[in-house]
Scaffold this motif. Structure first.
Motif, PDB file in Angstrom:
ATOM      1  N   ASP A 178     -78.968  11.491  15.646  1.00  0.00           N
ATOM      2  CA  ASP A 178     -77.684  12.166  15.809  1.00  0.00           C
ATOM      3  C   ASP A 178     -76.623  11.601  14.865  1.00  0.00           C
ATOM      4  O   ASP A 178     -75.695  12.315  14.473  1.00  0.00           O
ATOM      5  CB  ASP A 178     -77.181  12.003  17.253  1.00  0.00           C
ATOM      6  N   LEU A 179     -76.755  10.309  14.527  1.00  0.00           N
ATOM      7  CA  LEU A 179     -75.752   9.640  13.706  1.00  0.00           C
ATOM      8  C   LEU A 179     -76.431   8.641  12.790  1.00  0.00           C
ATOM      9  O   LEU A 179     -77.298   7.881  13.222  1.00  0.00           O
ATOM     10  CB  LEU A 179     -74.736   8.905  14.605  1.00  0.00           C
ATOM     11  N   LEU A 180     -76.014   8.660  11.524  1.00  0.00           N
ATOM     12  CA  LEU A 180     -76.409   7.634  10.566  1.00  0.00           C
ATOM     13  C   LEU A 180     -75.164   6.817  10.228  1.00  0.00           C
ATOM     14  O   LEU A 180     -74.105   7.377   9.917  1.00  0.00           O
ATOM     15  CB  LEU A 180     -76.965   8.257   9.276  1.00  0.00           C
ATOM     16  N   TRP A 181     -75.288   5.506  10.272  1.00  0.00           N
ATOM     17  CA  TRP A 181     -74.149   4.601  10.049  1.00  0.00           C
ATOM     18  C   TRP A 181     -74.507   3.632   8.934  1.00  0.00           C
ATOM     19  O   TRP A 181     -75.592   3.041   8.934  1.00  0.00           O
ATOM     20  CB  TRP A 181     -73.819   3.849  11.328  1.00  0.00           C
TER      21      TRP A 181
ATOM     22  N   ALA B  84     -73.109  -4.836  14.387  1.00  0.00           N
ATOM     23  CA  ALA B  84     -72.699  -3.461  14.686  1.00  0.00           C
ATOM     24  C   ALA B  84     -73.750  -2.756  15.519  1.00  0.00           C
ATOM     25  O   ALA B  84     -73.423  -1.947  16.401  1.00  0.00           O
ATOM     26  CB  ALA B  84     -72.450  -2.698  13.389  1.00  0.00           C
ATOM     27  N   ALA B  85     -75.019  -3.055  15.278  1.00  0.00           N
ATOM     28  CA  ALA B  85     -76.094  -2.417  16.041  1.00  0.00           C
ATOM     29  C   ALA B  85     -75.973  -2.715  17.533  1.00  0.00           C
ATOM     30  O   ALA B  85     -76.264  -1.852  18.374  1.00  0.00           O
ATOM     31  CB  ALA B  85     -77.451  -2.878  15.515  1.00  0.00           C
TER      32      ALA B  85
ATOM     33  N   GLY C  66     -76.830   8.349  25.282  1.00  0.00           N
ATOM     34  CA  GLY C  66     -78.047   9.122  25.097  1.00  0.00           C
ATOM     35  C   GLY C  66     -78.352   9.502  23.669  1.00  0.00           C
ATOM     36  O   GLY C  66     -79.420  10.081  23.398  1.00  0.00           O
ATOM     37  N   GLN C  67     -77.475   9.183  22.736  1.00  0.00           N
ATOM     38  CA  GLN C  67     -77.707   9.583  21.351  1.00  0.00           C
ATOM     39  C   GLN C  67     -78.650   8.627  20.637  1.00  0.00           C
ATOM     40  O   GLN C  67     -78.900   7.507  21.066  1.00  0.00           O
ATOM     41  CB  GLN C  67     -76.380   9.689  20.600  1.00  0.00           C
ATOM     42  N   ARG C  68     -79.148   9.120  19.513  1.00  0.00           N
ATOM     43  CA  ARG C  68     -80.052   8.349  18.657  1.00  0.00           C
ATOM     44  C   ARG C  68     -79.309   8.018  17.364  1.00  0.00           C
ATOM     45  O   ARG C  68     -78.789   8.919  16.698  1.00  0.00           O
ATOM     46  CB  ARG C  68     -81.327   9.140  18.358  1.00  0.00           C
ATOM     47  N   VAL C  69     -79.266   6.736  17.029  1.00  0.00           N
ATOM     48  CA  VAL C  69     -78.478   6.273  15.885  1.00  0.00           C
ATOM     49  C   VAL C  69     -79.368   5.466  14.947  1.00  0.00           C
ATOM     50  O   VAL C  69     -80.155   4.621  15.391  1.00  0.00           O
ATOM     51  CB  VAL C  69     -77.298   5.399  16.352  1.00  0.00           C
ATOM     52  N   LEU C  70     -79.204   5.701  13.652  1.00  0.00           N
ATOM     53  CA  LEU C  70     -79.884   4.924  12.623  1.00  0.00           C
ATOM     54  C   LEU C  70     -78.833   4.164  11.833  1.00  0.00           C
ATOM     55  O   LEU C  70     -77.915   4.764  11.268  1.00  0.00           O
ATOM     56  CB  LEU C  70     -80.673   5.839  11.680  1.00  0.00           C
ATOM     57  N   GLU C  71     -78.943   2.837  11.809  1.00  0.00           N
ATOM     58  CA  GLU C  71     -78.043   2.030  10.987  1.00  0.00           C
ATOM     59  C   GLU C  71     -78.773   1.609   9.724  1.00  0.00           C
ATOM     60  O   GLU C  71     -79.844   0.997   9.773  1.00  0.00           O
ATOM     61  CB  GLU C  71     -77.536   0.788  11.727  1.00  0.00           C
ATOM     62  N   LEU C  72     -78.159   1.896   8.588  1.00  0.00           N
ATOM     63  CA  LEU C  72     -78.729   1.578   7.294  1.00  0.00           C
ATOM     64  C   LEU C  72     -78.146   0.258   6.820  1.00  0.00           C
ATOM     65  O   LEU C  72     -76.970   0.172   6.476  1.00  0.00           O
ATOM     66  CB  LEU C  72     -78.398   2.692   6.289  1.00  0.00           C
ATOM     67  N   GLY C  73     -78.954  -0.777   6.835  1.00  0.00           N
ATOM     68  CA  GLY C  73     -78.476  -2.099   6.462  1.00  0.00           C
ATOM     69  C   GLY C  73     -77.769  -2.770   7.622  1.00  0.00           C
ATOM     70  O   GLY C  73     -76.549  -2.885   7.652  1.00  0.00           O
ATOM     71  N   ALA C  74     -78.538  -3.216   8.609  1.00  0.00           N
ATOM     72  CA  ALA C  74     -77.972  -3.693   9.870  1.00  0.00           C
ATOM     73  C   ALA C  74     -77.500  -5.138   9.822  1.00  0.00           C
ATOM     74  O   ALA C  74     -76.845  -5.592  10.767  1.00  0.00           O
ATOM     75  CB  ALA C  74     -78.992  -3.527  10.994  1.00  0.00           C
TER      76      ALA C  74
ATOM     77  N   GLY D  74     -82.017  -0.205  13.692  1.00  0.00           N
ATOM     78  CA  GLY D  74     -81.345  -0.859  12.578  1.00  0.00           C
ATOM     79  C   GLY D  74     -82.359  -1.268  11.528  1.00  0.00           C
ATOM     80  O   GLY D  74     -83.323  -1.972  11.832  1.00  0.00           O
ATOM     81  N   LEU D  75     -82.148  -0.818  10.306  1.00  0.00           N
ATOM     82  CA  LEU D  75     -83.026  -1.167   9.194  1.00  0.00           C
ATOM     83  C   LEU D  75     -82.360  -2.259   8.367  1.00  0.00           C
ATOM     84  O   LEU D  75     -81.195  -2.145   7.997  1.00  0.00           O
ATOM     85  CB  LEU D  75     -83.281   0.065   8.321  1.00  0.00           C
TER      86      LEU D  75
END
Length: 267
Positions: free
Chosen positions: A109-112, A52-53, A39-47, A68-69
């Motif tokens: 909720d999380l930035l990776w 990993a996404a 249920g969390q919202r995750v942003l991946e910087l440089g996917a 994923g950006l």
């Protein structure tokens, strides 16, 4: 920069797939420590190509969201195709330039971020945007290198050592910093983040191990780019190949990778 210094060709994609398989357990452990769950919202910087996404999307489930950006349109297309193939509607891959484009007006909720900050000529424009993108108590996790000079093949690795030096030079000449995680904790603390954990993640392996395959593939694939850049020669490549062959016959030889640092901070 319209493309990566490492390239986006088929050989590099295959190397990234091997790399992801090797580092998947460390990434998943980091996400668990940071509290990742359904249920969390995750942003991946440089996917990249979304490897990993995909793992993140499985972890958050259909009620969560992963964005994923990614700079490379080739990798965005690859990641979208993989997400569609697996029916992961909670995963979105979007083309984005972390150097110039503002982060999406969403809260996560999380930035990776893994192996991306090391290639950015300027960190501040991105770091200044992290806190607004996180909910209160949200986490940011970086896996970036701390000490690239540990890369080597022992005891037969003079050319491999020169390769490591040439690779670092190429990163710096392109505006990056191969040891960027020496600076990131302080830069985050200056922006009000609480540093929760700093965890070194070394990697080593004897000939035939997945770690050895990963490092050997990097020498093979990126060595060609270093030759095009004039930082490595065909003679260097031949000597490196001979060293790798010698290591295959020496049961006591082993590879050591650049030392990674896990940085976990909260808002």
């Amino acid at each position: 920069m319209s493309d990566y210094i490492l390239g986006t060709h088929d050989a590099e994609l295959a190397r990234l797939q091997l790399q992801h398989a090797l580092w998947r357990p460390a990434a998943q452990a980091a996400w668990r420590r940071a509290g990742l769950g359904p249920g969390q919202r995750v942003l991946e910087l440089g996917a990249g190509p979304g490897l990993a996404a995909l793992e993140l999307a499985r972890a958050v489930g259909p009620t969560g969201r992963v964005l994923g950006l990614e700079l490379s349109p080739t990798y965005v297309a690859t990641g979208r195709a993989l997400a569609k193939q697996e029916g992961l509607g909670q995963l979105e891959l979007r083309r984005h330039d972390l150097r110039t484009d503002p982060l999406p007006a969403e809260v996560f909720d999380l930035l990776w971020c893994r192996w991306v900050a090391m290639f950015l000529p300027e960190l501040e424009p991105l770091l200044d945007q992290l806190a607004p993108a996180l909910r209160p108590g949200g986490a940011v996790v970086f896996h970036e290198y701390l000490h690239w000079d540990t890369f080597g093949l022992h005891p037969h690795g003079a050319a491999i050592r020169r390769f490591g030096q040439a690779a670092q030079r190429s990163f710096r000449e392109a505006g990056g910093d191969p040891d960027v995680n020496r600076r990131l904790p302080s830069l985050l603390a200056q922006r009000g983040f609480q540093i929760q954990e700093l965890r070194p993640l070394p990697v080593l392996g004897q000939a035939g191990s997945m770690a050895a395959q990963w490092m050997g593939s990097f020498v093979s694939v990126y060595g060609e780019q270093l030759q095009r850049l004039g930082l490595w020669s065909a003679a260097d490549a031949a000597q490196a190949a001979a060293e790798v062959a010698l290591a295959q016959r020496d049961a006591g030889s082993y590879w050591v990778g650049p030392t990674l640092l896990e940085l976990w901070a909260t808002k």
